[in-house]
Scaffold this active site. Structure first.
Site, PDB file in Angstrom:
ATOM      1  N   ASP A 145      24.450 -39.548  20.802  1.00 25.86           N
ATOM      2  CA  ASP A 145      24.689 -38.297  20.087  1.00 25.86           C
ATOM      3  C   ASP A 145      23.512 -37.352  20.285  1.00 25.86           C
ATOM      4  O   ASP A 145      22.403 -37.768  20.633  1.00 25.86           O
ATOM      5  CB  ASP A 145      24.899 -38.588  18.598  1.00 25.86           C
ATOM      6  CG  ASP A 145      25.840 -37.596  17.935  1.00 25.86           C
ATOM      7  OD1 ASP A 145      25.972 -36.473  18.459  1.00 25.86           O
ATOM      8  OD2 ASP A 145      26.429 -37.946  16.900  1.00 25.86           O
ATOM      9  N   GLU A 147      21.922 -33.068  23.775  1.00 26.29           N
ATOM     10  CA  GLU A 147      21.554 -31.788  24.408  1.00 26.29           C
ATOM     11  C   GLU A 147      20.073 -31.414  24.276  1.00 26.29           C
ATOM     12  O   GLU A 147      19.605 -30.689  25.156  1.00 26.29           O
ATOM     13  CB  GLU A 147      22.448 -30.651  23.866  1.00 26.29           C
ATOM     14  CG  GLU A 147      22.413 -30.392  22.419  1.00 26.29           C
ATOM     15  CD  GLU A 147      23.377 -31.288  21.646  1.00 26.29           C
ATOM     16  OE1 GLU A 147      23.373 -31.181  20.418  1.00 26.29           O
ATOM     17  OE2 GLU A 147      24.080 -32.122  22.239  1.00 26.29           O
ATOM     18  N   ASP A 197      31.266 -31.464  18.125  1.00 28.90           N
ATOM     19  CA  ASP A 197      31.795 -31.464  16.756  1.00 28.90           C
ATOM     20  C   ASP A 197      32.689 -30.245  16.527  1.00 28.90           C
ATOM     21  O   ASP A 197      32.321 -29.312  15.801  1.00 28.90           O
ATOM     22  CB  ASP A 197      30.638 -31.476  15.760  1.00 28.90           C
ATOM     23  CG  ASP A 197      29.766 -32.707  15.920  1.00 28.90           C
ATOM     24  OD1 ASP A 197      30.251 -33.726  16.427  1.00 28.90           O
ATOM     25  OD2 ASP A 197      28.581 -32.646  15.536  1.00 28.90           O
TER      26      ASP A 197
END
Length: 777
Positions: free
Chosen positions: A371, A374, A444
Site C-alpha cells: 500500500d 507512490e 481508493d
C-alpha cells in the site's frame, strides 16, 4: 551516431531494428545515466546511413530516421516513407536549474502529431477517457493516478520519456510535449511496430517481461478495511467454504502491527493476532492463500525505523498516518512520527526485506499488498522535493519510487526462494514494474457509477502503458455517496455491476471500507443480489483455463489481458475512442453496465423501504467492432460486426460477445483454482472464421516453467472444412495429465450457452496427447 548541432549534443542509439534511443544534452556537459526502467542492452543492428545535404538518414530493417543537421530536428518514418512522428522545429529546451544544490536543467521536447491520430497510455487516470488527445497531465504519482511517461499512437508507434521527476505532458492544438523538472538531458525511446500489440511488446522488451503469476491469483479474492483479528479473517474463509462459493485469496489490511507508533512494524504486535503462524496455516488448510498489507513507511517505535534511521534512509515529509491517535478526525497535536523510507537506497531495501522476511514471509505468507507505494506525500511543499535520496534529490527520482520499492521486495524474495511465484498487489506503478510480478490496483476510489465507468479507461490505458496486470476495488473503496449501503438498492446494483466488470479484469478482488463486502452481507441464496454475485464468481472459475492461457501469452509473447479495442480493431475508426468496452484476452468482448438500470436516486428517503423488483429489463447499447462476426455469449446468437446494438441487461447480465473463430475452454466447477485437474474440459467452438486456441498448463506455482516444464495443446478450427484439430501435446511437467476428455460444443443460437456448463455435447473425445481431427456433422 553522435553529432553536435547549435550547441546541443545529439546521439541516436538503436537498441534493435524497431527501437531507437534519442539523447540530447548541452554541449560540454556530461550525460551519464543508468536507467531505472530500461534493462535491455543495445543489440547489434544492421543500419544504412546516408548524408544528403543537411539531412542525415539512418535506416534499419523496420524504421528510418531523418536528422536535420541544421536545426537538430528528428523525424521518424516507416520503410514506405510514411511520416510517423516528427519533433517540432526548435522543440528541444534546456533551462538551467539548481536542484537542491546540483546544477542541472528543466528539460522538454515538443512533437507534432497528425490531426486524426489518437494516443493512449501515460499510466492510469480517473478521467473516463480513452484517447489522450487535448489532455494536460501534471505527472506526479498519487493514490488513484499512476503516471507512466509512455504514449502509444494509433499509427503504431510509441514514445517512452525516460525521466523520473515531476513531468507535465500536454497535447494541444499546437504541439505535444513532455516537460520534466529535472534532467541532465532529453532522453527518450521511439519504438515502431505497426500496431499496438507490437509496440507494447517493444516496451516490455525494453523494460522487462512480465513473469507468470500462480494460477490461484486468478481466482476470487476477498478483502476488507480491515479484519480486526485473525479469528475474523479465518472465519471469512470458513464461511465461503460453508456456502460453497469459490475463494482463492484473503487479504489482511493494516494495523495487525498494533498502534500507529508501531506503523508497519512487519510483525503481528496487535494482540488480536495472537498466533499468526496458526492463522496462515488455517487459511492454507482451507485451500486458500493469504497476502498482507505492507507499507513504505515506518512508525518511530519499530525496529525497522531505527535501523533505517541509522543509515539516514528516512524522509522527513508528511505522510500517512499523520497522527498517533487512531480515531478520526485526525488529531495532529499527537504526530505519529511515521516516515517514508528511501527505497532508492539498496542498503535500505536490504533492511526492509530482512525484517519482512523474519517477521512475515517466514510464516508462509503467499504474497504482498504494498500500500501507499507512490508514496503518500501529504501537504507537499517545494522544499520536500529537496529531500536527499540515495540517487539525488527526491524531485529527481520521485515518480520511480513505486518501481524501486516493489522491485526491492521482488528481487529479495526471488533470492530467498523460487518455490513460490512472486505476487505483489500494489497501489502505484512506474515503467518496468511488470518485471517484478506486480498487479496494480486503481487506488481508493469512491463508489459511484461514474467511478465504475472511469475504471474501464483507467485500466485499459494502464495496460497500454506496458504493464498488463491491473484491477480495482470491486464495489468502490469509499461509500461516501450511500446511506446504509448494504440495503441501499442503488448501491446493491452498483456492487453487482462492479462485480460483473471485475470478473473480466486480470485480478478479481472485492474490497472496501465502512461496511463489509463479503457476498453473504448482501443476503442469502435466492436473493437477486446474492445470486448475481455468486454467479460471477463461478463464471470466473469456469474461465480459468482461458485466463491462464492468456497469462501465458502475456509472459511468452508480451501480449495483454485487458485490451483496448485499438489493439484488435485499429482499422475500425469507430472503435478507437470507445471508453466503456474492451477485449478480455483476444476472444471476449466485454461491455460493462455503467449506469443504474433500476434504482437511481430511489432510496434517498430512509423512511421508504423499496422492494427488489427486477421485472423491468432495460438495455445497454454496445458497439460490435467491424471485421468479424460476434456471438452473444448468453444466447449463442450470431451478429454481424460494425454496428451498434441494444442488449437487454437485467441485474445478472453483463453484455458479452465472443469473436467468430474463437475456441473457448470451460473449466470444472470448483471451490478453489486447483481443486480439480482439467481432465474433463468443455470446449466451445464459435464458427464463422478460422481460429486457434492453445491450452497452457504447468505446475501452477514455482518457476519451473522458465526451465521449459509446461505443456501446450493447440486447438485449430478450419471454418471451410468444418473441422476442429486438437494437435499433439508439446512439452511435459511433473504431475501433468496424460489422458483426458474434451467435450466439444459447436455454439449456435439458443443452444445451451452462457455461464452454465452444457449438459449435452456435440462430440466427446478422449485425448492422450496425440493429434485428433474432429469433423462437425
Amino acid at each position: 551516431m553522435q553529432t553536435s548541432i547549435s550547441g546541443v549534443e545529439i546521439e541516436l542509439q538503436f537498441f534493435n531494428e524497431a527501437t531507437l534511443r534519442v539523447i540530447k544534452h548541452p554541449k560540454g556537459k556530461d550525460f551519464i545515466k543508468q536507467s531505472l526502467s530500461v534493462i535491455l542492452k543495445p543489440l547489434p543492428t544492421k543500419l544504412v546511413i546516408k548524408e544528403e545535404g543537411n539531412i542525415l538518414s539512418v535506416r534499419s530493417s523496420k524504421l528510418q530516421v531523418f536528422l536535420d543537421l541544421k536545426d537538430g530536428k528528428i523525424s521518424f518514418f516507416d520503410l514506405d516513407k510514411h511520416l510517423l512522428l516528427t519533433e517540432k522545429h526548435a522543440g528541444t529546451d534546456f533551462t538551467d536549474f539548481d536542484d537542491a544544490g546540483s546544477k542541472t536543467y528543466t528539460v522538454s521536447q515538443c512533437f507534432l502529431l497528425e490531426k486524426e491520430e489518437e494516443i493512449y497510455g501515460l499510466g492510469q487516470q480517473q478521467e473516463g477517457k480513452m484517447s489522450k488527445r487535448n489532455t494536460k497531465l501534471n505527472m506526479i504519482q498519487g493514490n488513484t493516478d499512476d503516471y507512466i511517461p509512455f504514449m502509444l499512437s494509433s499509427k503504431g508507434y510509441g514514445v517512452f520519456w525516460d525521466n523520473y521527476s515531476p513531468t507535465v505532458f500536454e497535447d494541444n492544438a499546437t504541439n505535444t510535449y513532455f516537460k520534466s523538472e529535472v534532467g541532465d538531458g532529453v532522453d527518450y525511446y521511439f519504438m515502431y511496430g505497426g500496431n499496438a500489440d507490437t509496440v507494447v511488446s517493444s516496451m516490455r522488451m525494453l523494460t522487462g517481461k512480465a513473469p507468470m503469476f500462480p494460477l490461484w491469483t486468478f481466482g476470487f479474492w476477498q478483502s476488507r478495511e480491515r479484519y480486526k483479528s485473525q479469528d475474523e479473517l479465518v472465519d471469512v474463509v470458513k464461511k465461503f467454504r460453508e456456502l460453497q462459493v469459490p475463494l482463492d485469496g484473503i487479504i489482511q489490511d493494516w494495523q495487525y502491527w498494533g498502534n500507529n507508533y508501531l506503523w508497519n512494524a512487519m510483525e503481528f504486535l496487535n494482540p488480536a493476532f495472537y498466533d499468526p503462524k496458526k492463522m496462515v496455516d488455517e487459511v492454507h488448510g482451507l485451500n486458500a492463500h493469504m497476502i498482507i498489507s505492507i507499507w513504505n513507511s515506518f512508525g518511530p517505535n519499530t525496529k525497522t525505523y531505527k535501523s533505517l534511521d541509522k543509515i539516514d534512509a528516512l524522509f522527513n515529509f508528511i505522510t500517512w498516518p499523520e497522527s498517533g491517535v487512531e480515531k478520526f478526525p485526525v488529531n495532529k497535536e499527537y504526530p505519529s512520527g511515521v516516515r517514508v523510507y528511501d527505497a532508492f537506497n539498496p542498503f535500505a531495501r536490504d533492511i526492509y526485506w530482512d525484517d519482512l522476511n523474519k517477521g512475515i514471509f517466514s510464516l508462509g505468507m503467499d504474497g504482498w499488498w504494498m500500500d501507499s507505494s507512490e508514496p503518500d506525500h501529504l501537504d507537499a511543499k517545494t522544499t520536500d522535493f529537496d529531500t536527499k535520496t540515495y540517487l539525488g534529490s527526491f524531485r529527481k527520482v520521485r515518480n520511480a519510487f513505486p518501481l524501486m520499492t516493489v522491485g526491492g521486495v521482488a528481487e529479495h524474495q526471488l533470492k530467498e526462494s523460487n518455490d513460490k511465484r512472486i505476487f505483489i498487489l500494489t497501489r502505484s506503478a512506474f515503467a518496468g514494474q511488470q518485471r517484478y510480478g506486480a498487479n496494480t490496483w486503481s487506488g481508493d476510489v469512491n463508489a459511484s457509477w461514474k467511478a465504475l465507468r472511469n475504471q474501464i479507461s483507467a485500466g485499459l490505458n494502464f495496460s497500454l502503458s506496458g504493464i498488463p496486470y491491473w484491477n480495482s476495488d470491486i464495489g468502490g473503496f469509499f461509500l461516501w455517496d450511500f446511506k446504509k449501503p448494504l440495503t441501499n438498492l442503488d448501491y446493491r446494483e452498483l456492487h453487482v455491476r462492479w462485480m460483473e466488470f471485475g470478473t473480466f479484469c486480470p485480478m478479481m478482488r472485492s474490497h472496501g471500507e465502512g461496511v463489509p463486502r463479503e457476498l453473504y452481507h448482501f443476503g442469502k441464496k435466492g436473493n437477486p443480489t446474492y445470486d448475481a454475485i455468486e454467479k460471477y464468481i463461478h463464471l470466473r472459475y469456469s474461465l480459468l483455463p482461458y485466463i491462464y492461457a492468456t497469462s501465458w501469452d502475456v509472459t511468452s509473447k508480451n501480449s495483454s489481458m485487458m485490451r483496448a479495442l485499438v489493439m484488435d480493431f485499429d482499422n475500425d475508426k469507430n472503435a478507437l475512442n470507445i471508453n466503456d468496452e474492451f477485449m478480455f484476452g483476444k476472444s471476449i468482448l466485454v461491455a460493462p453496465v455503467t449506469e443504474a438500470m433500476y434504482w437511481k436516486n430511489l432510496t434517498k428517503d430512509d423512511t421508504v423501504t423499496p422492494i427488489e423488483d427486477y421485472s423491468v429489463v432495460k438495455t445497454k447499447e454496445v458497439y460490435l467492432p467491424n471485421g468479424t462476426n460476434w456471438f452473444d455469449f448468453w444466447t449463442g446468437e450470431s451478429i454481424q460486426g460494425g454496428q451498434r446494438i441494444k442488449k437487454e441487461a437485467p441485474l445478472d447480465i453483463i453484455p458479452l460477445y465472443i469473436k467468430a473463430g474463437t475456441i473457448l475452454p470451460f473449466g470444472p466447477k470448483v471451490q478453489f483454482a486447483t481443486e480439480k485437474k482439467w481432465d474433463d474440459l468443455e470446449v466451445r467452438v464459435y464458427e464463422g472464421a478460422d481460429g486457434e486456441f492453445t491450452l497452457y498448463e504447468d505446475e501452477n506455482d514455482n518457476y519451473n516453467y522458465q526451465k521449459g516444464m509446461y505443456t501446450n495443446i493447440k486447438f485449430s478450427w478450419n471454418n471451410k472444412s468444418r473441422t476442429l484439430t486438437i494437435n499433439d501435446r508439446k512439452g511435459a511437467f511433473s504431475g501433468m495429465l496424460n489422458d483426458r476428455k474434451f467435450n466439444i460444443v459447436f455454439v449456435s443460437k439458443n443452444k445451451g450457452v452462457g455461464a452454465e456448463l452444457i449438459s449435452k455435447y456435440d462430440k466427446v473425445v478422449s485425448y492422450s496427447g496425440k493429434k485428433i481431427i474432429i469433423a462437425k456433422d
